[in-house]
Design a protein around this motif. Structure first.
Motif, PDB file in Angstrom:
ATOM      1  N   GLU A 202       0.821  -1.209   0.000  1.00  0.00           N
ATOM      2  CA  GLU A 202       0.000   0.000   0.000  1.00  0.00           C
ATOM      3  C   GLU A 202       0.859   1.265   0.000  1.00  0.00           C
ATOM      4  OE1 GLU A 202      -3.944  -0.517   2.486  1.00  0.00           O
ATOM      5  OE2 GLU A 202      -2.300  -1.578   3.477  1.00  0.00           O
ATOM      6  N   ILE A 203       1.992   1.229   0.671  1.00  0.00           N
ATOM      7  CA  ILE A 203       2.836   2.416   0.789  1.00  0.00           C
ATOM      8  C   ILE A 203       3.775   2.567  -0.404  1.00  0.00           C
ATOM      9  CG2 ILE A 203       4.635   3.538   2.178  1.00  0.00           C
ATOM     10  CD1 ILE A 203       1.890   3.582   3.497  1.00  0.00           C
ATOM     11  N   TRP A 204       4.339   1.476  -0.887  1.00  0.00           N
ATOM     12  CA  TRP A 204       5.443   1.558  -1.850  1.00  0.00           C
ATOM     13  C   TRP A 204       5.098   1.106  -3.264  1.00  0.00           C
ATOM     14  CZ3 TRP A 204       9.118  -1.321   2.017  1.00  0.00           C
ATOM     15  CH2 TRP A 204       9.557  -0.423   3.003  1.00  0.00           C
ATOM     16  N   ASN A 205       3.917   0.544  -3.477  1.00  0.00           N
ATOM     17  CA  ASN A 205       3.619   0.031  -4.810  1.00  0.00           C
ATOM     18  C   ASN A 205       3.775   1.128  -5.869  1.00  0.00           C
ATOM     19  OD1 ASN A 205       2.713  -2.001  -6.658  1.00  0.00           O
ATOM     20  ND2 ASN A 205       0.770  -0.904  -6.786  1.00  0.00           N
ATOM     21  N   GLY A 206       4.476   0.789  -6.949  1.00  0.00           N
ATOM     22  CA  GLY A 206       4.705   1.730  -8.036  1.00  0.00           C
ATOM     23  C   GLY A 206       6.046   2.431  -7.979  1.00  0.00           C
ATOM     24  N   LEU A 207       6.745   2.336  -6.830  1.00  0.00           N
ATOM     25  CA  LEU A 207       8.035   3.005  -6.717  1.00  0.00           C
ATOM     26  C   LEU A 207       9.135   2.260  -7.476  1.00  0.00           C
ATOM     27  CD1 LEU A 207       8.079   4.134  -2.958  1.00  0.00           C
ATOM     28  CD2 LEU A 207       7.570   5.504  -4.992  1.00  0.00           C
ATOM     29  N   ILE A 208       8.981   0.947  -7.600  1.00  0.00           N
ATOM     30  CA  ILE A 208       9.943   0.136  -8.359  1.00  0.00           C
ATOM     31  C   ILE A 208       9.154  -0.714  -9.351  1.00  0.00           C
ATOM     32  CG2 ILE A 208      11.759  -1.609  -8.266  1.00  0.00           C
ATOM     33  CD1 ILE A 208      12.299  -0.803  -5.400  1.00  0.00           C
ATOM     34  N   LYS A 209       9.445  -0.574 -10.613  1.00  0.00           N
ATOM     35  CA  LYS A 209       8.709  -1.287 -11.647  1.00  0.00           C
ATOM     36  C   LYS A 209       8.821  -2.802 -11.461  1.00  0.00           C
ATOM     37  CE  LYS A 209       8.144  -1.515 -16.677  1.00  0.00           C
ATOM     38  NZ  LYS A 209       8.672  -1.040 -17.987  1.00  0.00           N
ATOM     39  N   ASN A 210       7.662  -3.459 -11.475  1.00  0.00           N
ATOM     40  CA  ASN A 210       7.545  -4.923 -11.402  1.00  0.00           C
ATOM     41  C   ASN A 210       8.006  -5.522 -10.073  1.00  0.00           C
ATOM     42  OD1 ASN A 210       6.568  -5.033 -14.070  1.00  0.00           O
ATOM     43  ND2 ASN A 210       8.654  -5.119 -14.891  1.00  0.00           N
ATOM     44  N   HIS A 211       8.228  -4.687  -9.064  1.00  0.00           N
ATOM     45  CA  HIS A 211       8.625  -5.222  -7.761  1.00  0.00           C
ATOM     46  C   HIS A 211       7.371  -5.649  -6.993  1.00  0.00           C
ATOM     47  CE1 HIS A 211      11.546  -5.580  -4.380  1.00  0.00           C
ATOM     48  NE2 HIS A 211      10.424  -5.469  -3.664  1.00  0.00           N
ATOM     49  N   LYS A 212       7.404  -6.842  -6.412  1.00  0.00           N
ATOM     50  CA  LYS A 212       6.268  -7.352  -5.652  1.00  0.00           C
ATOM     51  C   LYS A 212       6.493  -7.077  -4.163  1.00  0.00           C
ATOM     52  CE  LYS A 212       4.937 -10.964  -8.932  1.00  0.00           C
ATOM     53  NZ  LYS A 212       4.681 -12.429  -9.126  1.00  0.00           N
ATOM     54  N   PHE A 213       5.804  -6.068  -3.672  1.00  0.00           N
ATOM     55  CA  PHE A 213       5.909  -5.722  -2.268  1.00  0.00           C
ATOM     56  C   PHE A 213       4.961  -6.581  -1.428  1.00  0.00           C
ATOM     57  CE2 PHE A 213       7.254  -1.734  -4.356  1.00  0.00           C
ATOM     58  CZ  PHE A 213       8.488  -1.575  -3.727  1.00  0.00           C
ATOM     59  N   ILE A 214       5.315  -6.761  -0.167  1.00  0.00           N
ATOM     60  CA  ILE A 214       4.511  -7.560   0.761  1.00  0.00           C
ATOM     61  C   ILE A 214       3.134  -6.919   0.936  1.00  0.00           C
ATOM     62  CG2 ILE A 214       4.353  -8.360   3.153  1.00  0.00           C
ATOM     63  CD1 ILE A 214       7.450  -8.329   3.181  1.00  0.00           C
ATOM     64  N   SER A 215       2.104  -7.733   0.870  1.00  0.00           N
ATOM     65  CA  SER A 215       0.735  -7.222   0.996  1.00  0.00           C
ATOM     66  C   SER A 215       0.171  -7.362   2.413  1.00  0.00           C
ATOM     67  CB  SER A 215      -0.187  -7.951   0.014  1.00  0.00           C
ATOM     68  OG  SER A 215      -0.192  -9.353   0.268  1.00  0.00           O
ATOM     69  N   GLU A 216       0.918  -7.996   3.310  1.00  0.00           N
ATOM     70  CA  GLU A 216       0.464  -8.164   4.691  1.00  0.00           C
ATOM     71  C   GLU A 216       0.538  -6.830   5.444  1.00  0.00           C
ATOM     72  OE1 GLU A 216       1.787 -10.569   8.766  1.00  0.00           O
ATOM     73  OE2 GLU A 216       2.588 -11.186   6.813  1.00  0.00           O
ATOM     74  N   THR A 217      -0.485  -6.512   6.188  1.00  0.00           N
ATOM     75  CA  THR A 217      -0.513  -5.279   6.961  1.00  0.00           C
ATOM     76  C   THR A 217       0.537  -5.315   8.060  1.00  0.00           C
ATOM     77  OG1 THR A 217      -2.869  -4.949   6.556  1.00  0.00           O
ATOM     78  CG2 THR A 217      -1.924  -3.783   8.443  1.00  0.00           C
ATOM     79  N   GLY A 218       1.216  -4.185   8.243  1.00  0.00           N
ATOM     80  CA  GLY A 218       2.223  -4.068   9.286  1.00  0.00           C
ATOM     81  C   GLY A 218       2.191  -2.694   9.912  1.00  0.00           C
ATOM     82  N   VAL A 219       3.241  -2.387  10.641  1.00  0.00           N
ATOM     83  CA  VAL A 219       3.395  -1.088  11.290  1.00  0.00           C
ATOM     84  C   VAL A 219       4.359  -0.260  10.446  1.00  0.00           C
ATOM     85  CG1 VAL A 219       4.040   0.138  13.394  1.00  0.00           C
ATOM     86  CG2 VAL A 219       3.069  -2.176  13.538  1.00  0.00           C
ATOM     87  N   TYR A 220       3.827   0.759   9.782  1.00  0.00           N
ATOM     88  CA  TYR A 220       4.649   1.628   8.948  1.00  0.00           C
ATOM     89  C   TYR A 220       5.088   2.828   9.759  1.00  0.00           C
ATOM     90  CZ  TYR A 220       5.778   5.040   5.281  1.00  0.00           C
ATOM     91  OH  TYR A 220       6.393   5.999   4.502  1.00  0.00           O
ATOM     92  N   PHE A 221       6.398   2.972   9.952  1.00  0.00           N
ATOM     93  CA  PHE A 221       6.951   4.142  10.613  1.00  0.00           C
ATOM     94  C   PHE A 221       6.945   5.279   9.593  1.00  0.00           C
ATOM     95  CE2 PHE A 221       9.829   1.854  13.963  1.00  0.00           C
ATOM     96  CZ  PHE A 221       8.727   1.196  14.459  1.00  0.00           C
ATOM     97  N   ALA A 222       5.896   6.085   9.630  1.00  0.00           N
ATOM     98  CA  ALA A 222       5.676   7.082   8.588  1.00  0.00           C
ATOM     99  C   ALA A 222       6.530   8.329   8.765  1.00  0.00           C
ATOM    100  CB  ALA A 222       4.198   7.469   8.549  1.00  0.00           C
ATOM    101  N   GLY A 223       6.784   8.719  10.005  1.00  0.00           N
ATOM    102  CA  GLY A 223       7.572   9.923  10.232  1.00  0.00           C
ATOM    103  C   GLY A 223       7.941  10.061  11.691  1.00  0.00           C
ATOM    104  N   ALA A 224       9.082  10.701  11.948  1.00  0.00           N
ATOM    105  CA  ALA A 224       9.512  10.945  13.320  1.00  0.00           C
ATOM    106  C   ALA A 224      10.768  11.796  13.325  1.00  0.00           C
ATOM    107  CB  ALA A 224       9.786   9.633  14.054  1.00  0.00           C
ATOM    108  N   PHE A 225      10.912  12.613  14.320  1.00  0.00           N
ATOM    109  CA  PHE A 225      12.198  13.188  14.683  1.00  0.00           C
ATOM    110  C   PHE A 225      12.110  13.727  16.099  1.00  0.00           C
ATOM    111  CE2 PHE A 225      10.331  16.713  12.073  1.00  0.00           C
ATOM    112  CZ  PHE A 225      10.207  17.682  13.062  1.00  0.00           C
ATOM    113  N   ILE A 226      13.277  13.946  16.701  1.00  0.00           N
ATOM    114  CA  ILE A 226      13.326  14.462  18.058  1.00  0.00           C
ATOM    115  C   ILE A 226      14.309  15.612  18.126  1.00  0.00           C
ATOM    116  CG2 ILE A 226      12.666  12.285  19.124  1.00  0.00           C
ATOM    117  CD1 ILE A 226      15.575  11.805  19.854  1.00  0.00           C
ATOM    118  N   ASP A 227      14.089  16.474  19.100  1.00  0.00           N
ATOM    119  CA  ASP A 227      14.945  17.623  19.325  1.00  0.00           C
ATOM    120  C   ASP A 227      16.386  17.169  19.582  1.00  0.00           C
ATOM    121  OD1 ASP A 227      16.216  19.779  21.212  1.00  0.00           O
ATOM    122  OD2 ASP A 227      14.466  20.766  20.340  1.00  0.00           O
TER     123      ASP A 227
END
Length: 217
Positions: free
Chosen positions: A83-108
């Motif tokens: 769901e997150i990466w499909n289309g970023l690499i042509k013909n690459h088969k990404f895992i379809s199982e739901t997981g925990v996506y670390f979408a963003g983070a930073f600290i001071d």
């Protein structure tokens, strides 16, 4: 929901918001946005204001405070690598199982190297475990992120919170960010990302699989 962590004998409180669809969610104080941008300026990480605002959303958004000042945030999406990466690499088969996506983070910068980031990582993993999710994934230009996730998972193994974990081969994303996202190219003595062309914005996708015992199923 609020949670208090003890980091180097100092308390850091976390405000946990669920189902945040945009940075202008009424639960987010506008003053916190200003503080988050100040954190960005000391973090060594160089996303634009627009980039930061774009990541202030998620299935879970955690805002972290020390002495009533915001010192970091992280966001999580419960989605699959497909769901997150499909289309970023042509013909690459990404895992379809739901997981925990670390979408963003930073600290001071003031709380870096304190163990705080590792605590944030563990919290995100545990929330996924509560949902029965066994995949952790993200993309990054920073080898310290890979090392930090591994360190967290190894600590969780020692504490019998997970039984073990594996990491897939890194996924190379050419030009994902369009530029280097750091003031200085990040380095780590244990892991090399030297294959990345930082000026081109290259990054790696990281996928971890965790095994959990019956207590968490």
């Amino acid at each position: 929901m609020k949670k208090v962590l003890l980091i180097n004998n100092e308390s850091v409180s976390s405000l946990i918001l669920e189902n945040v669809r945009s940075w202008d969610d009424p639960r987010i104080d506008p003053e916190w946005i200003i503080q988050i941008l100040k954190c960005r300026d000391t973090s060594g990480f160089t996303p634009t204001d627009e980039d930061v605002l774009k990541h202030l959303r998620g299935d879970v958004l955690t805002l972290c405070f020390k002495n009533n000042n915001l010192v970091g945030f992280n966001s999580v999406e419960y989605k699959s690598p497909y769901e997150i990466w499909n289309g970023l690499i042509k013909n690459h088969k990404f895992i379809s199982e739901t997981g925990v996506y670390f979408a963003g983070a930073f600290i001071d910068g003031a709380v870096q190297k304190s163990g705080f980031y590792q605590q944030m990582t563990k919290h995100r993993i545990l929330r996924g475990i509560e949902k029965g999710l066994k995949i952790i994934f993200t993309e990054t230009q920073n080898p310290n992120i890979e090392v930090g996730i591994k360190k967290t998972l190894e600590s969780m193994m020692s504490n019998a919170e997970i039984t073990d974990y594996t990491m897939d081969d890194r996924i190379f994303f050419a030009g994902l960010y369009g530029r280097c996202m750091y003031k200085e190219i990040p380095k780590n003595s244990k892991v090399s990302f030297n294959e990345l062309n930082y000026s081109n914005g290259d990054a790696y996708g990281l996928v971890f699989h965790i095994n959990i015992d019956n207590r968490h199923k």
